[in-house]
Design a protein around this motif. Structure first.
Motif, PDB file in Angstrom:
ATOM      1  N   THR A  24     -20.228  81.687  -7.164  1.00  0.00           N
ATOM      2  CA  THR A  24     -21.536  81.879  -6.540  1.00  0.00           C
ATOM      3  C   THR A  24     -21.359  81.855  -5.033  1.00  0.00           C
ATOM      4  N   LEU A  25     -21.881  82.883  -4.384  1.00  0.00           N
ATOM      5  CA  LEU A  25     -21.836  82.983  -2.930  1.00  0.00           C
ATOM      6  C   LEU A  25     -23.257  82.872  -2.404  1.00  0.00           C
ATOM      7  N   LEU A  26     -23.479  81.967  -1.472  1.00  0.00           N
ATOM      8  CA  LEU A  26     -24.777  81.814  -0.829  1.00  0.00           C
ATOM      9  C   LEU A  26     -24.659  82.463   0.543  1.00  0.00           C
ATOM     10  N   LEU A  27     -25.311  83.602   0.721  1.00  0.00           N
ATOM     11  CA  LEU A  27     -25.225  84.358   1.980  1.00  0.00           C
ATOM     12  C   LEU A  27     -26.454  84.031   2.823  1.00  0.00           C
ATOM     13  N   GLN A  77     -31.524  71.236   4.388  1.00  0.00           N
ATOM     14  CA  GLN A  77     -32.082  70.527   3.230  1.00  0.00           C
ATOM     15  C   GLN A  77     -32.693  71.513   2.238  1.00  0.00           C
ATOM     16  N   ASP A  78     -33.353  72.543   2.749  1.00  0.00           N
ATOM     17  CA  ASP A  78     -33.891  73.591   1.869  1.00  0.00           C
ATOM     18  C   ASP A  78     -32.769  74.275   1.096  1.00  0.00           C
ATOM     19  N   ILE A  83     -29.408  75.261  -3.773  1.00  0.00           N
ATOM     20  CA  ILE A  83     -28.118  75.156  -4.459  1.00  0.00           C
ATOM     21  C   ILE A  83     -28.255  74.253  -5.686  1.00  0.00           C
ATOM     22  N   GLY A  84     -28.978  73.164  -5.523  1.00  0.00           N
ATOM     23  CA  GLY A  84     -29.169  72.238  -6.633  1.00  0.00           C
ATOM     24  C   GLY A  84     -29.884  72.863  -7.810  1.00  0.00           C
ATOM     25  N   ARG A 116     -20.317  70.399  -5.232  1.00  0.00           N
ATOM     26  CA  ARG A 116     -20.345  71.771  -5.732  1.00  0.00           C
ATOM     27  C   ARG A 116     -20.309  72.808  -4.626  1.00  0.00           C
ATOM     28  N   VAL A 117     -20.298  72.393  -3.347  1.00  0.00           N
ATOM     29  CA  VAL A 117     -20.400  73.337  -2.238  1.00  0.00           C
ATOM     30  C   VAL A 117     -19.098  73.390  -1.453  1.00  0.00           C
TER      31      VAL A 117
END
Length: 122
Positions: A24-27, A77-78, A83-84, A116-117
């Motif tokens: 999973t990539l968070l862009l 935090q958002d 992610i959570g 997890r990050v």
């Protein structure tokens, strides 16, 4: 602690067989931008069987604008809350050092806090 915002986000999934096993990539866009800036890259990464999540930070794009607390820490935090909410065992945050504060503040401050990050500097 700031109130988290339910961020507008797009998820591009590689689909079956095991989405939960996909990388999973968070862009995350920079200050003053929006997630749509990542559209070309997100499509290529999803085609390469990565799960891609592209949010709009609070006060940006299609996410809510609050009257106060639009800080990098609150934005982080958002992102942590987003992610959570995913079912991915590992999430990668590609980041350029110049845009690092909103992406890494609190998200990656301690591996035990968010195991997890992974923060990937480019």
């Amino acid at each position: 602690m700031a109130t988290t915002v339910d961020l507008f986000h797009t998820v591009l999934d590689p689909g079956p067989p095991d989405v939960a096993d996909a990388n999973t990539l968070l862009l995350v866009h920079g200050w003053g931008g929006a997630g749509r800036e990542w559209s070309p890259q997100a499509e290529v990464l999803a085609a390469a069987e990565h799960r891609v999540i592209v949010p709009d930070l609070r006060g940006h794009g299609r996410s809510p604008v609050l009257d106060e607390d639009n800080t990098p820490v609150a934005m982080a935090q958002d992102l942590t809350a987003l992610i959570g909410a995913t079912e991915s065992p590992r999430t990668w945050l590609p980041a350029r050092p110049v845009a690092l504060p909103a992406r890494s503040s609190r998200i990656n401050e301690s591996p035990s806090r968010n195991p997890r990050v992974n923060l990937a500097l480019s």
